[in-house]
Design a protein around this motif. Structure first.
Motif, PDB file in Angstrom:
ATOM      1  N   ILE A 198      -7.535  61.581-101.585  1.00 22.63           N
ATOM      2  CA  ILE A 198      -7.201  62.182-100.293  1.00 22.63           C
ATOM      3  C   ILE A 198      -5.936  63.016-100.471  1.00 22.63           C
ATOM      4  N   ARG A 199      -5.904  64.144 -99.804  1.00 23.65           N
ATOM      5  CA  ARG A 199      -4.697  64.952 -99.767  1.00 23.65           C
ATOM      6  C   ARG A 199      -4.281  65.143 -98.313  1.00 23.65           C
ATOM      7  N   LEU A 200      -2.992  64.959 -98.030  1.00 22.10           N
ATOM      8  CA  LEU A 200      -2.469  65.146 -96.681  1.00 22.10           C
ATOM      9  C   LEU A 200      -1.247  66.058 -96.743  1.00 22.10           C
ATOM     10  N   LYS A 201      -1.338  67.175 -96.031  1.00 25.58           N
ATOM     11  CA  LYS A 201      -0.258  68.146 -96.038  1.00 25.58           C
ATOM     12  C   LYS A 201       0.147  68.482 -94.606  1.00 25.58           C
ATOM     13  N   VAL A 202       1.450  68.433 -94.339  1.00 26.53           N
ATOM     14  CA  VAL A 202       1.994  68.844 -93.045  1.00 26.53           C
ATOM     15  C   VAL A 202       2.913  70.029 -93.295  1.00 26.53           C
ATOM     16  N   ASP A 203       2.590  71.181 -92.696  1.00 30.51           N
ATOM     17  CA  ASP A 203       3.366  72.396 -92.908  1.00 30.51           C
ATOM     18  C   ASP A 203       4.399  72.644 -91.818  1.00 30.51           C
ATOM     19  N   ASP A 229       7.600  74.391 -79.351  1.00 27.01           N
ATOM     20  CA  ASP A 229       7.673  75.792 -78.932  1.00 27.01           C
ATOM     21  C   ASP A 229       7.525  75.847 -77.414  1.00 27.01           C
ATOM     22  N   GLY A 230       8.650  76.005 -76.738  1.00 27.75           N
ATOM     23  CA  GLY A 230       8.601  75.982 -75.281  1.00 27.75           C
ATOM     24  C   GLY A 230       8.269  74.577 -74.812  1.00 27.75           C
ATOM     25  N   ARG A 231       7.158  74.427 -74.088  1.00 30.63           N
ATOM     26  CA  ARG A 231       6.750  73.124 -73.568  1.00 30.63           C
ATOM     27  C   ARG A 231       5.564  72.573 -74.345  1.00 30.63           C
ATOM     28  N   GLU A 232       5.254  73.190 -75.502  1.00 31.29           N
ATOM     29  CA  GLU A 232       4.144  72.741 -76.321  1.00 31.29           C
ATOM     30  C   GLU A 232       4.620  72.349 -77.709  1.00 31.29           C
ATOM     31  N   LEU A 233       4.039  71.262 -78.221  1.00 30.20           N
ATOM     32  CA  LEU A 233       4.323  70.819 -79.577  1.00 30.20           C
ATOM     33  C   LEU A 233       3.187  71.274 -80.485  1.00 30.20           C
ATOM     34  N   HIS A 234       3.541  71.921 -81.598  1.00 29.28           N
ATOM     35  CA  HIS A 234       2.564  72.383 -82.577  1.00 29.28           C
ATOM     36  C   HIS A 234       2.708  71.557 -83.854  1.00 29.28           C
ATOM     37  N   VAL A 235       1.598  71.008 -84.334  1.00 28.36           N
ATOM     38  CA  VAL A 235       1.577  70.299 -85.612  1.00 28.36           C
ATOM     39  C   VAL A 235       0.483  70.937 -86.462  1.00 28.36           C
ATOM     40  N   ASP A 236       0.886  71.557 -87.562  1.00 25.68           N
ATOM     41  CA  ASP A 236      -0.053  72.305 -88.398  1.00 25.68           C
ATOM     42  C   ASP A 236      -0.059  71.740 -89.814  1.00 25.68           C
ATOM     43  N   GLY A 237      -1.226  71.753 -90.424  1.00 25.17           N
ATOM     44  CA  GLY A 237      -1.297  71.265 -91.791  1.00 25.17           C
ATOM     45  C   GLY A 237      -2.704  71.312 -92.349  1.00 25.17           C
ATOM     46  N   PHE A 238      -2.922  70.511 -93.362  1.00 30.67           N
ATOM     47  CA  PHE A 238      -4.190  70.544 -94.098  1.00 30.67           C
ATOM     48  C   PHE A 238      -4.462  69.151 -94.646  1.00 30.67           C
ATOM     49  N   LYS A 289     -19.360  65.086-100.411  1.00 27.16           N
ATOM     50  CA  LYS A 289     -18.723  65.452-101.673  1.00 27.16           C
ATOM     51  C   LYS A 289     -17.364  66.099-101.474  1.00 27.16           C
ATOM     52  N   ASP A 290     -17.265  66.969-100.488  1.00 26.11           N
ATOM     53  CA  ASP A 290     -16.009  67.702-100.302  1.00 26.11           C
ATOM     54  C   ASP A 290     -15.830  68.027 -98.823  1.00 26.11           C
ATOM     55  N   ALA A 291     -14.803  67.473 -98.210  1.00 28.49           N
ATOM     56  CA  ALA A 291     -14.515  67.758 -96.805  1.00 28.49           C
ATOM     57  C   ALA A 291     -13.049  68.155 -96.668  1.00 28.49           C
ATOM     58  N   GLN A 292     -12.802  69.212 -95.902  1.00 27.65           N
ATOM     59  CA  GLN A 292     -11.438  69.706 -95.701  1.00 27.65           C
ATOM     60  C   GLN A 292     -11.226  70.027 -94.227  1.00 27.65           C
ATOM     61  N   PHE A 293      -9.973  69.938 -93.805  1.00 25.50           N
ATOM     62  CA  PHE A 293      -9.650  70.240 -92.419  1.00 25.50           C
ATOM     63  C   PHE A 293      -8.304  70.945 -92.363  1.00 25.50           C
ATOM     64  N   ASP A 294      -8.344  72.227 -92.051  1.00 24.27           N
ATOM     65  CA  ASP A 294      -7.132  73.018 -91.831  1.00 24.27           C
ATOM     66  C   ASP A 294      -6.821  72.895 -90.337  1.00 24.27           C
ATOM     67  N   TYR A 295      -5.896  72.013 -89.977  1.00 24.27           N
ATOM     68  CA  TYR A 295      -5.755  71.615 -88.576  1.00 24.27           C
ATOM     69  C   TYR A 295      -4.555  72.256 -87.876  1.00 24.27           C
ATOM     70  N   ILE A 347      -3.891  67.025 -74.892  1.00 16.75           N
ATOM     71  CA  ILE A 347      -3.849  66.915 -76.350  1.00 16.75           C
ATOM     72  C   ILE A 347      -5.052  67.686 -76.866  1.00 16.75           C
ATOM     73  N   ALA A 348      -4.864  68.547 -77.867  1.00 20.11           N
ATOM     74  CA  ALA A 348      -5.978  69.393 -78.294  1.00 20.11           C
ATOM     75  C   ALA A 348      -5.915  69.691 -79.789  1.00 20.11           C
ATOM     76  N   ILE A 349      -7.102  69.951 -80.341  1.00 23.38           N
ATOM     77  CA  ILE A 349      -7.225  70.581 -81.657  1.00 23.38           C
ATOM     78  C   ILE A 349      -7.595  72.029 -81.387  1.00 23.38           C
ATOM     79  N   ASP A 350      -6.751  72.938 -81.770  1.00 20.91           N
ATOM     80  CA  ASP A 350      -6.947  74.350 -81.443  1.00 20.91           C
ATOM     81  C   ASP A 350      -8.127  74.939 -82.222  1.00 20.91           C
ATOM     82  N   SER A 351      -8.775  75.933 -81.615  1.00 17.79           N
ATOM     83  CA  SER A 351      -9.949  76.558 -82.244  1.00 17.79           C
ATOM     84  C   SER A 351      -9.581  77.366 -83.484  1.00 17.79           C
ATOM     85  N   ALA A 352      -8.275  77.567 -83.735  1.00 16.11           N
ATOM     86  CA  ALA A 352      -7.856  78.204 -84.988  1.00 16.11           C
ATOM     87  C   ALA A 352      -8.032  77.257 -86.175  1.00 16.11           C
ATOM     88  N   SER A 353      -8.279  75.985 -85.909  1.00 19.16           N
ATOM     89  CA  SER A 353      -8.540  75.011 -86.968  1.00 19.16           C
ATOM     90  C   SER A 353      -9.883  75.316 -87.632  1.00 19.16           C
TER      91      SER A 353
END
Length: 656
Positions: A255-260, A265-274, A295-301, A310-316
């Motif tokens: 497993i790989r876990l990355k937080v970038d 930002d204003g009144r919204e919290l952004h958490v981005d990673g992979f 075999k291989d699953a990835q999530f650019d979140y 609470i949301a997962i943005d469609s840019a994911s």
């Protein structure tokens, strides 16, 4: 002028000297009172543990080393009526002085060794029960709505501040005992220096022992990390505890876990990673009959937290082998509690999609080949406070899409004769030949229209107009399943029942349901089999009673007739026993007549057919109550049989 400048400069130097003296006095005062303050804090913690949690908290020795470093020895937390919860031999922690002055506790270094956290659940309860959050009804009703952005940011900030920039841990473990289901995760060593993290972990359960390793970059102050998790031994990493607790077996290579980025930002919290996982194996009886392999699953979140959502943005972007799609998931409670799901699958090759499906989850698609492209859109929305307004919009756009070769489920075989075997409780039943050489086989033209109309009314009124699914029924099925938190309603059409019977098992698994949906879509949208032929096969394979398959056998079993000779009332009866054919006998009373509830049910379907114009009032003239005359009569316990049974019992009891 010079004199004025000199005076100003002197005043500045004097102010700096005063600040310096005050700082030295502050530090000296802190140095003088620090141990007293520390001991007082420990006493307060001990009192709180005793008062609020019925636990004994003790520290054998605690002292300062310098201004901001604390050494503690033999720390224990023991519930008074349960097993020890926490023990650690020694901790040495250093906090950031400047952050301490501002009231923001931030660890800069940490050393700890020889300790454990012990979570126990046994017949006497849980040793951590007192620490579980509790809310009274009054508190729940009066509580303000949570600001998700502020709460998440506060939790993440506090958690990251407690992760030091320099760390050395040795021989620490987490022990779990859930009614004999045991797991122990032993942190043999973990070090963090210059943002580089290394660790060695040993895992031991009732079923296996393994050694794991976590390595990578960790920068808690800049809120970034990039970690990899893998097995030091041969084989996959096994997930502990869940195999015994939930009968869920899971294993993976890494497993790989990355937080970038973590940013308010204003009144919204952004958490981005992979994050990614390779060669995941999952096995559970509710998922599939065998291992499901990804075999291989990835999530650019890209997570978003707002005041009310609470949301997962469609840019994911989620990637499953060669399948890529953009999910949007949201929970919003600004007014009502609303759940949203949107999935956008960009145009891709059909063959890439088939080959990317997880092994074991779609076994009937293995070996299938397709040409062309497609894209897909899904919009689902559920309002918990207004459940009947569920939104379910599914759109698939095809481009020269066609099946070149079928896999295990050869849908085209429905067009010709074939042998069918029902499977009940994993046991294959006797073979039924679906073709004219079977004397019980009934072509659609030889089946009375009454039966066709009655079965379509009860099972699938829009069979000849839909393409495998009834949207409204599907929506109501979703609502019912969400309310009951299980699959209690399936919204099955005749197409779905046909596919399930001929090609699939009766397993109530996620795999079977997903395969059913995809196979029905292919069957109905590629004109593989005509509607008339589908209905004909359906009438000749479904179960109508105990070991009775097909309408030819059923007509004789109940009424000693051919399918063309059945009356309207007999057809209503046959249509209504399809959901539970092996229990048909319980609908009859001791006079071998239908019970009132069964007669009312049949009358309701007949009236429904009249209102829809499926039949006319003329069709209902001269209709007599049904009378079971065939072999089925032996399953119905009549008054005569009951009397004989009583007489036989009486004789046996008084037989001298």
């Amino acid at each position: 002028m010079k004199s004025t400048k000199r005076t100003a400069r002197q005043k500045i130097f004097l102010a700096l000297k005063i600040v310096g003296v005050l700082f030295i006095l502050l530090v000296a005062g802190a140095m003088f009172f620090r141990d007293a303050i520390l001991q007082k804090a420990l006493v307060e913690i001990s009192d709180k543990m005793d008062r609020d949690y019925d636990c004994t908290f003790s520290v054998k020795q605690a002292q300062f080393d310098g201004l901001t470093t604390v050494d503690m020895q033999d720390i224990r937390l023991v519930p008074k009526k349960a097993d020890t919860l926490f023990v650690i031999e020694s901790i040495r922690a250093k906090v950031s002085f400047w952050n301490l002055l501002t009231g923001d506790l931030q660890l800069s270094s940490l050393e700890a060794r020889n300790g454990f956290v012990n979570l126990v659940k046994d017949a006497n309860g849980k040793n951590f029960q007192a620490f579980l959050p509790k809310k009274t009804k009054t508190e729940q009703q009066s509580a303000k709505k949570t600001n998700y952005a502020e709460l998440a940011y506060k939790i993440l900030n506090q958690a990251l501040n407690l992760i030091p920039t320099d760390m050395k841990l040795e021989n620490l473990s987490l022990r779990m005992d859930d009614m004999g289901k045991r797991a122990k995760l032993s942190l043999m060593s973990m070090s963090l220096e210059d943002k580089k993290l290394e660790s060695a972990i040993q895992v031991q359960t009732n079923t296996f022992t393994q050694r794991w390793r976590i390595t990578g970059m960790a920068d808690p102050r800049n809120k970034q990390t990039d970690l990899r998790f893998f097995n030091l031994d041969t084989g996959k990493i096994k997930v502990p505890y869940f195999d015994e607790r939930y009968n869920l077996k899971a294993a993976f290579d890494s497993i790989r876990l990355k937080v970038d980025n973590i940013d308010m930002d204003g009144r919204e919290l952004h958490v981005d990673g992979f994050t990614s996982i390779t060669n995941l194996h999952v096995n559970h009886e509710k998922i599939a009959r065998k291992d499901v392999v990804i075999k291989d699953a990835q999530f650019d979140y890209h997570f978003l937290f707002g005041e009310h959502f609470i949301a997962i943005d469609s840019a994911s972007t989620a990637t499953l082998n060669r399948i890529k799609f953009h999910p949007y998931v949201e929970y919003n409670n600004e007014k009502d509690k609303i759940y949203k799901l949107k999935v956008a699958l960009p145009k891709m090759k059909a063959q890439d999609f088939i080959e990317s499906l997880p092994n074991g989850l779609f076994t009937h698609f293995e070996g299938m080949e397709a040409e062309g492209n497609f894209d897909y859109r899904l919009h689902f929305e559920y309002n918990k406070d207004k459940p009947n307004g569920v939104v379910f919009d599914s759109q698939l756009n095809k481009e020269n899409l066609r099946i070149v070769k079928y896999g295990e489920a050869d849908l085209a075989k429905l067009n010709g004769p074939f042998t069918y075997r029902a499977i009940i409780n994993d046991v294959p039943q006797r073979p039924i030949y679906v073709g004219s050489s079977n004397p019980n086989y009934a072509p659609l033209s030889s089946i009375t229209p009454y039966l066709r109309k009655a079965v379509l009314t009860t099972e699938d009124p829009s069979f000849f107009s839909h393409k495998g699914f009834i949207n409204e029924a599907f929506k109501q099925s979703i609502v019912k399943n969400i309310k009951t938190k299980k699959f209690t309603r399936g919204a099955s059409t005749i197409s779905m029942q046909l596919v399930k019977n001929v090609f699939l098992t009766r397993d109530k698994t996620l795999s079977r349901k997903l395969e059913e949906i995809l196979l029905v879509y292919i069957l109905e949208n590629n004109r593989i089999v005509s509607k008339e032929r589908m209905l004909e096969v359906y009438f000749n394979i479904i179960e109508w009673g105990p070991n009775i398959y097909g309408i030819g056998e059923a007509a004789h079993f109940y009424f000693e007739k051919y399918p063309s000779q059945l009356s309207l009332n007999e057809c209503l009866f046959l249509a209504n026993i399809i959901p539970s054919p092996r229990r048909f006998m319980y609908q009859f009373n001791s006079d071998a007549n239908l019970k009132p509830y069964a007669r009312n049910r049949d009358r309701h379907v007949r009236n429904l057919m009249l209102r829809r114009g499926v039949i006319t009032p003329v069709d209902t003239i001269y209709e007599l109550p049904i009378m079971v005359t065939g072999p089925a009569r032996s399953y119905v316990r009549t008054k005569q049989q009951l009397v004989q049974e009583i007489d036989s019992t009486s004789i046996e009891e008084f037989d001298f």
